[in-house]
Design a protein around this motif. Structure first.
Motif, PDB file in Angstrom:
ATOM      1  N   LYS A 191     -53.639 -15.096 -32.696  1.00 40.94           N
ATOM      2  CA  LYS A 191     -54.508 -14.759 -33.830  1.00 40.94           C
ATOM      3  C   LYS A 191     -54.179 -15.630 -35.040  1.00 40.94           C
ATOM      4  O   LYS A 191     -55.077 -16.067 -35.767  1.00 40.94           O
ATOM      5  CB  LYS A 191     -54.357 -13.272 -34.186  1.00 40.94           C
ATOM      6  N   ALA A 220     -55.552 -19.089 -34.455  1.00 44.13           N
ATOM      7  CA  ALA A 220     -57.013 -19.074 -34.607  1.00 44.13           C
ATOM      8  C   ALA A 220     -57.404 -19.058 -36.086  1.00 44.13           C
ATOM      9  O   ALA A 220     -58.352 -19.749 -36.498  1.00 44.13           O
ATOM     10  CB  ALA A 220     -57.590 -17.863 -33.884  1.00 44.13           C
ATOM     11  N   ARG A 221     -56.657 -18.281 -36.905  1.00 49.51           N
ATOM     12  CA  ARG A 221     -56.963 -18.217 -38.342  1.00 49.51           C
ATOM     13  C   ARG A 221     -56.707 -19.582 -39.014  1.00 49.51           C
ATOM     14  O   ARG A 221     -57.474 -20.016 -39.867  1.00 49.51           O
ATOM     15  CB  ARG A 221     -56.132 -17.129 -39.020  1.00 49.51           C
ATOM     16  N   LYS A 280     -56.821 -22.558 -37.586  1.00 44.01           N
ATOM     17  CA  LYS A 280     -57.879 -23.482 -37.177  1.00 44.01           C
ATOM     18  C   LYS A 280     -59.162 -23.238 -37.966  1.00 44.01           C
ATOM     19  O   LYS A 280     -59.850 -24.174 -38.371  1.00 44.01           O
ATOM     20  CB  LYS A 280     -58.150 -23.337 -35.677  1.00 44.01           C
ATOM     21  N   GLN A 281     -59.429 -21.973 -38.183  1.00 39.35           N
ATOM     22  CA  GLN A 281     -60.644 -21.621 -38.931  1.00 39.35           C
ATOM     23  C   GLN A 281     -60.558 -22.109 -40.376  1.00 39.35           C
ATOM     24  O   GLN A 281     -61.527 -22.634 -40.933  1.00 39.35           O
ATOM     25  CB  GLN A 281     -60.848 -20.101 -38.897  1.00 39.35           C
ATOM     26  N   LYS A 282     -59.372 -21.960 -40.987  1.00 42.30           N
ATOM     27  CA  LYS A 282     -59.194 -22.420 -42.376  1.00 42.30           C
ATOM     28  C   LYS A 282     -59.305 -23.934 -42.480  1.00 42.30           C
ATOM     29  O   LYS A 282     -59.939 -24.479 -43.385  1.00 42.30           O
ATOM     30  CB  LYS A 282     -57.824 -21.959 -42.898  1.00 42.30           C
ATOM     31  N   ALA A 333     -60.867 -25.955 -40.480  1.00 38.00           N
ATOM     32  CA  ALA A 333     -62.252 -26.369 -40.237  1.00 38.00           C
ATOM     33  C   ALA A 333     -63.101 -26.172 -41.481  1.00 38.00           C
ATOM     34  O   ALA A 333     -63.945 -27.003 -41.829  1.00 38.00           O
ATOM     35  CB  ALA A 333     -62.827 -25.574 -39.061  1.00 38.00           C
ATOM     36  N   SER A 334     -62.865 -25.063 -42.201  1.00 40.92           N
ATOM     37  CA  SER A 334     -63.639 -24.800 -43.417  1.00 40.92           C
ATOM     38  C   SER A 334     -63.292 -25.809 -44.522  1.00 40.92           C
ATOM     39  O   SER A 334     -64.142 -26.202 -45.312  1.00 40.92           O
ATOM     40  CB  SER A 334     -63.377 -23.373 -43.906  1.00 40.92           C
TER      41      SER A 334
END
Length: 388
Positions: A345, A348-349, A351-353, A355-356
């Motif tokens: 988790k 994943a967080r 990677k999301q940050k 990418a943003s």
């Protein structure tokens, strides 16, 4: 007098009297099936009753009218098998659509359905689950009537005790004391039978109660009561085997804890311990759970008391050692799985940050290019105006 007696004796010997009686019964059956409610004066009321009970568009608002019409139709149905079969869908539809406040209609209909089930069991049998569903009615009166009808039908072998008996088991924890007592009475009566149907039904009851999602305290109270009827060693051994085999099929750790609790309530003997040892792989992965482990620890304590020979005691000790080892290992594996899940988790967080963040400069660049385009367009317009 002597001649008539002789004639009667001859007729009896030839079976003429029985034949005449059978012929009369056949004729009466034909009249009840085809004439009483299908023709004549009584039959003319059927379309009216069907219209009132169907009540399309809510044209009829009188509760008394609908109640009287429903009871009348039920009496008509008790006369003819074909008439009953034809109108059963309408009757159950009316029962399902009955207003919440009209408990009289639902209670009366349930009682009438009991009479119809006694008269024409094969025709009513497909609708049995819908009759059991009335045990969950919001009205205590309707639930009481339903349980009374089902108890009568089950004990007279007019309705087979199937998987829906779980609904009756739930009545053991009903809010009404009278319903609880009636449910207990039914199970007591069933336990007196030579084949003890409770034994055959228990595995399904365990699974269904676990899936229903009742409170753990209620589940354990119900199963503690039902398992007291398992008194024969052979039944205990077979049930132990069946419950072990259900561990891989259980979807949640809560369901596995329920199975373990049921095993702990049995009167454990040496053969049960052997069965538990043989099925070790089926439940070993669940021993990390505190409730599951406690139940198996209880089983081990019972097994120590049941075993008398040194060999059997040593066997139990070895099995208990496997339980402890598996409990520790399973606990470590569960902790590792939880850590791995948390790590996934976090990744994943991140990677999301990231990418943003990458999208943000691109969006800024596009805004800048848009602004420069607008500026150049404005300059061209100014030059055109100056030339003019």
């Amino acid at each position: 007098g002597a001649e008539s007696e002789e004639d009667d004796a001859i007729e009896a010997e030839l079976g003429l009297a029985q034949e005449a009686e059978a012929e009369n019964e056949k004729r009466v059956l034909e009249i009840s099936e085809q004439e009483i409610v299908c023709k004549g004066l009584i039959g003319t009321f059927t379309p009216l009753l069907v219209r009132i009970i169907g009540n399309e568009g809510g044209a009829f608002t009188s509760e008394i009218l609908i109640q009287a019409s429903t009871l009348t139709l039920c009496k008509f149905m008790s006369v003819s098998r074909s008439f009953c079969e034809k109108h059963l869908p309408l009757l159950f539809t009316a029962l399902a659509r009955a207003p919440a406040q009209d408990t009289t209609l639902r209670a009366n209909t349930v009682v009438a359905l009991g009479d119809l089930a006694f008269r024409f069991p094969n025709e009513v049998e497909p609708y049995t689950p819908r009759l059991y569903a009335c045990l969950r009615d919001s009205s205590t009166r309707v639930r009481r009537h339903t349980l009374m009808v089902l108890t009568h039908l089950i004990l007279n072998d007019m309705v087979k005790v199937k998987g829906q008996v779980c609904e009756i088991a739930l009545c053991l924890k009903d809010n009404d004391g009278g319903i609880q007592d009636m449910a207990r009475l039914l199970f007591f009566e069933l336990s007196k039978r030579s084949n003890n149907p409770i034994y055959n039904l228990l595995p399904d009851i365990v699974s269904q109660l676990s899936e229903v999602g009742i409170r753990r305290e209620d589940f354990r109270s119900i199963m503690s009561f039902l398992l007291t009827f398992i008194t024969k060693e052979r039944q205990t051994e077979t049930l132990c085997d069946k419950l072990c085999q259900r561990f891989p099929k259980a979807k949640t750790i809560s369901q596995k804890a329920d199975l373990a609790y049921c095993l702990a309530q049995l009167k454990i003997n040496e053969k049960c311990v052997k069965s538990l040892n043989d099925h070790y792989k089926m439940y070993s992965a669940s021993l990390f759970d505190e409730d599951v482990y406690k139940s198996f620890a209880t089983i081990a304590a019972k097994a120590k008391k049941a075993c008398k020979t040194p060999e059997s005691k040593q066997f139990v000790a070895d099995w208990e050692g496997r339980l402890e080892e598996a409990g520790q290992l399973a606990g470590e594996n569960e902790l590792a799985d939880q850590k791995a899940s948390k790590a996934k988790k976090r990744v994943a967080r991140r990677k999301q940050k990231s990418a943003s963040r990458k999208k943000a400069p691109a969006a800024t660049g596009s805004k800048r290019s848009t602004r420069s385009t607008r500026r150049s367009a404005g300059t061209e317009n100014d030059e055109n105006i100056a030339i003019q």
